[in-house]
Design a protein around this motif. Sequence first.
Motif, PDB file in Angstrom:
ATOM      1  N   GLY A 428       0.640  -1.184   0.053  1.00 59.79           N
ATOM      2  CA  GLY A 428      -0.010  -0.004   0.115  1.00 59.79           C
ATOM      3  C   GLY A 428       0.753   1.318  -0.104  1.00 59.79           C
ATOM      4  N   ARG A 429       1.906   1.166   0.515  1.00 60.78           N
ATOM      5  CA  ARG A 429       3.124   2.391   0.752  1.00 60.78           C
ATOM      6  C   ARG A 429       4.264   1.758   0.777  1.00 60.78           C
ATOM      7  NH1 ARG A 429       4.394   5.870   4.586  1.00 60.78           N
ATOM      8  NH2 ARG A 429       2.413   5.243   6.177  1.00 60.78           N
ATOM      9  N   LEU A 430       5.067   1.767  -0.205  1.00 58.40           N
ATOM     10  CA  LEU A 430       6.196   1.049  -0.212  1.00 58.40           C
ATOM     11  C   LEU A 430       7.594   1.588   0.971  1.00 58.40           C
ATOM     12  CD1 LEU A 430       6.639   0.157  -4.117  1.00 58.40           C
ATOM     13  CD2 LEU A 430       5.902  -1.067  -2.350  1.00 58.40           C
ATOM     14  N   ASP A 431       7.329   2.870   1.186  1.00 58.52           N
ATOM     15  CA  ASP A 431       8.435   3.650   1.892  1.00 58.52           C
ATOM     16  C   ASP A 431       7.821   3.431   3.693  1.00 58.52           C
ATOM     17  OD1 ASP A 431       6.177   5.422   1.782  1.00 58.52           O
ATOM     18  OD2 ASP A 431       7.317   7.061   1.521  1.00 58.52           O
ATOM     19  N   ALA A 432       6.728   2.464   3.776  1.00 59.64           N
ATOM     20  CA  ALA A 432       6.302   2.554   5.011  1.00 59.64           C
ATOM     21  C   ALA A 432       7.000   1.821   6.187  1.00 59.64           C
ATOM     22  CB  ALA A 432       4.771   1.926   5.041  1.00 59.64           C
ATOM     23  N   THR A 433       7.256   2.013   7.336  1.00 63.36           N
ATOM     24  CA  THR A 433       8.011   1.460   8.286  1.00 63.36           C
ATOM     25  C   THR A 433       7.383   0.502   8.776  1.00 63.36           C
ATOM     26  OG1 THR A 433       6.975   2.880  10.052  1.00 63.36           O
ATOM     27  CG2 THR A 433       9.008   3.722   8.818  1.00 63.36           C
ATOM     28  N   ASP A 434       8.317  -0.592   9.659  1.00 59.35           N
ATOM     29  CA  ASP A 434       7.420  -1.763  10.252  1.00 59.35           C
ATOM     30  C   ASP A 434       6.292  -1.400  11.165  1.00 59.35           C
ATOM     31  OD1 ASP A 434       9.025  -3.261   8.459  1.00 59.35           O
ATOM     32  OD2 ASP A 434      10.523  -3.793  10.272  1.00 59.35           O
ATOM     33  N   ARG A 435       6.631  -0.287  11.855  1.00 59.71           N
ATOM     34  CA  ARG A 435       5.650   0.215  12.891  1.00 59.71           C
ATOM     35  C   ARG A 435       4.409   0.611  12.218  1.00 59.71           C
ATOM     36  NH1 ARG A 435       5.840   2.554  17.909  1.00 59.71           N
ATOM     37  NH2 ARG A 435       3.707   2.947  18.482  1.00 59.71           N
ATOM     38  N   GLU A 436       4.693   1.394  11.047  1.00 63.25           N
ATOM     39  CA  GLU A 436       3.359   1.850  10.062  1.00 63.25           C
ATOM     40  C   GLU A 436       2.465   0.643   9.853  1.00 63.25           C
ATOM     41  OE1 GLU A 436       4.679   6.259   8.584  1.00 63.25           O
ATOM     42  OE2 GLU A 436       5.449   4.401   7.560  1.00 63.25           O
ATOM     43  N   VAL A 437       3.289  -0.280   9.277  1.00 63.90           N
ATOM     44  CA  VAL A 437       2.531  -1.413   8.715  1.00 63.90           C
ATOM     45  C   VAL A 437       1.940  -2.142   9.869  1.00 63.90           C
ATOM     46  CG1 VAL A 437       3.102  -3.846   8.029  1.00 63.90           C
ATOM     47  CG2 VAL A 437       4.331  -1.869   6.802  1.00 63.90           C
ATOM     48  N   GLU A 438       2.512  -2.483  10.958  1.00 58.24           N
ATOM     49  CA  GLU A 438       1.877  -2.950  12.249  1.00 58.24           C
ATOM     50  C   GLU A 438       0.647  -2.231  12.401  1.00 58.24           C
ATOM     51  OE1 GLU A 438       5.044  -4.000  14.815  1.00 58.24           O
ATOM     52  OE2 GLU A 438       6.020  -5.200  13.563  1.00 58.24           O
ATOM     53  N   ASP A 439       0.756  -0.964  12.634  1.00 62.12           N
ATOM     54  CA  ASP A 439      -0.290  -0.196  12.992  1.00 62.12           C
ATOM     55  C   ASP A 439      -1.524  -0.331  12.082  1.00 62.12           C
ATOM     56  OD1 ASP A 439       0.970   0.920  15.139  1.00 62.12           O
ATOM     57  OD2 ASP A 439       1.766   2.729  14.393  1.00 62.12           O
ATOM     58  N   ALA A 440      -1.266  -0.262  10.764  1.00 61.84           N
ATOM     59  CA  ALA A 440      -2.425  -0.521   9.879  1.00 61.84           C
ATOM     60  C   ALA A 440      -2.931  -2.066  10.326  1.00 61.84           C
ATOM     61  CB  ALA A 440      -1.600  -0.316   8.404  1.00 61.84           C
ATOM     62  N   ALA A 441      -2.145  -2.936  10.265  1.00 60.30           N
ATOM     63  CA  ALA A 441      -2.709  -4.397  10.581  1.00 60.30           C
ATOM     64  C   ALA A 441      -3.643  -4.180  11.720  1.00 60.30           C
ATOM     65  CB  ALA A 441      -1.735  -5.042  10.828  1.00 60.30           C
ATOM     66  N   ILE A 482      -5.707   0.945   4.213  1.00 58.74           N
ATOM     67  CA  ILE A 482      -5.268   1.711   5.440  1.00 58.74           C
ATOM     68  C   ILE A 482      -4.001   2.360   5.307  1.00 58.74           C
ATOM     69  CG2 ILE A 482      -5.151   2.082   7.945  1.00 58.74           C
ATOM     70  CD1 ILE A 482      -7.543   0.046   8.249  1.00 58.74           C
ATOM     71  N   LEU A 483      -3.077   1.702   5.142  1.00 57.22           N
ATOM     72  CA  LEU A 483      -1.698   2.254   5.021  1.00 57.22           C
ATOM     73  C   LEU A 483      -1.300   3.149   3.956  1.00 57.22           C
ATOM     74  CD1 LEU A 483       1.228   1.787   6.162  1.00 57.22           C
ATOM     75  CD2 LEU A 483       1.594   0.094   4.343  1.00 57.22           C
ATOM     76  N   LYS A 484      -2.154   3.032   2.907  1.00 51.34           N
ATOM     77  CA  LYS A 484      -2.055   4.076   1.781  1.00 51.34           C
ATOM     78  C   LYS A 484      -2.467   5.503   2.200  1.00 51.34           C
ATOM     79  CE  LYS A 484      -2.643   4.474  -3.330  1.00 51.34           C
ATOM     80  NZ  LYS A 484      -3.191   3.828  -4.508  1.00 51.34           N
ATOM     81  N   ASN A 485      -3.653   5.440   3.123  1.00 51.22           N
ATOM     82  CA  ASN A 485      -4.032   6.591   3.595  1.00 51.22           C
ATOM     83  C   ASN A 485      -4.724   7.541   2.379  1.00 51.22           C
ATOM     84  OD1 ASN A 485      -4.909   8.353   5.364  1.00 51.22           O
ATOM     85  ND2 ASN A 485      -3.071   9.576   5.232  1.00 51.22           N
TER      86      ASN A 485
END
Length: 577
Positions: A428-441, A482-485
């Motif tokens: 959804g957003r290739l530059d997302a951090t691991d924290r952002e990925v987990e928050d989206a999940a 969600i991650l793509k916002n």
Amino acid sequence: MKILAYVKPYKKKLIVALIASVLATLVWLAVPLGLRELLDAVFDDGDMALLNRVTGVLIGLFISQALLGFWGSYSLDWIGEKIVADLRKNLYEHLNRLSLKFYSNQRLGEITSRLTNDVAAIRDAVTGTLSEGLTQSINLVGSVVLMVYLNWRLSLIIFVTVPVITLAVRYFGQLIRKLSRDVQDRLADTTAIAEEALGAIESVKSFAREPYEVGRYNTGVDTLFDTARKKVLFSNLFWSSVGVVFMSTMIVIFWYGGTEVLAGRLSAGDLVAFIFFAFNIGRSMGGMSRVYTVFSSAVGASERIFGLMEEQPDVEDHPDAVELRDVKGAVSFEDVSFHYEENQPVLRDINFSCKPGDIVALVGPSGAGKTTLLKLIPRFYDVQKGTIRFDGTDISTVTQQSLRNQIAIVPQDIQLFGSTIRENIRYGRLDATDREVEDAAKFAQAHDFIMEHPDGYEAMVGERGIKLSGGQRQRVAIARAILKNPNILLLDEATSSLDSESEAAVQLALNHLMKSCTTFVIAHRLSTIQNATTILVMDNGRILEKGTHQQLLEQNGLYRRLYDIQFHKETVTDNEI
């Protein structure tokens, strides 16, 4: 051939490689002349010093030929591999540029076969025959010239043979070329059959259709084998015929050359050199025949590949297209009509508009055009009539990339990649951090089931997400959105595979996401869209009713009938339980 256009970036390297190959071939042609001098030095002159000098020269020739040949062949093969790599990249990039309409009319297996098998056929031709075709051509011409120089009468025997072999090459070459093209077509068919069945393996097994699919594939393989058998038959028949003609010619040369030596018109060294050149000609013609056979296969493959390259996207950016930025989320459809096929309208005169942050629900019977309407928003297809606007801007005047960057889609048929859960969400957003990925999940209510797996976010989901349940796949897809916002969110039955508890949790996450964007949602369960800002009731490609849930109930139209039917079914089900 169009493939030659790919040579241009490597022109200088090609020139150097060709010079090395030409020099290596010329050195090789000098070897028989050296052998002639060596034999004459022994048998005619008995000159030991001359024998030593000629032997030294021959060793030098062999070393020079080996070094030049290595550099020329390696460089030409390097260029060939690089050309094919460029072709493969360009073809894949072009396939990604083509519109959805192209893929709806093509079998994925056939496209995959073009990208793999056909490119491999061209690779074999470019890498294997580029250097061989050049060196064998020079070998052939040089050998003929030197044979005439040594003994023109003996050369006449070869000149009788060459036209016969040339005619055979032409006849069998055309036949093998056609059969090679047929083999590639049959190979594409069998690849398509296998990919279709393996891609839908769950359906195959649920209907117990393994024997049927195996039989279908076996039929395709048998057809492929029959075509390949014919190709092998004629190829070997050709080689055997050429072998008989050539070896018969060599026997005649031995006999006539022997009589010339006995008559004193030809030295033993001349005869050996002549025979060496004759074998050179045979080897060169055999090599050129192989080149022709591989080249014939490559021609058919290149026709199919460049046929794909000539396909043009149905949806293209306008030359003056601009970047779409700072989207607030107002969307309007103005007299929009659309069809996939001529005279078969799917949407007719669609008119509506929504404000930033609105929730627009699409309801109606199957085939009403709801999913098609959603596909027009990211411009997967161009409308035949009317205009779609974002914040007043016609979406056909902006770049597709910038348009789709504003949109996130959660389809009913979830498409996951065969990598890890983390990589699928990060898509959804290739530059997302691991924290952002987990928050989206976590927002998508996916974190808990992910952490139950021993590998957590690094767990592999399998081909198309087969290791996850339908509900889990959907939550991963929602996390990705969600991650793509996005500023525009498209939901096509996004919670259809969830149980009641998960659906309620995910709906909360979606409600949180919907607050920051304009949302279009297709839902068959009308209870999930009662809070929509606007509900569009569609049937037969038209908007029949428009309004809020309460307004549509009061109109007592199609929406009320659909609602009463669903409410009755749910009541009956609850009573039965």
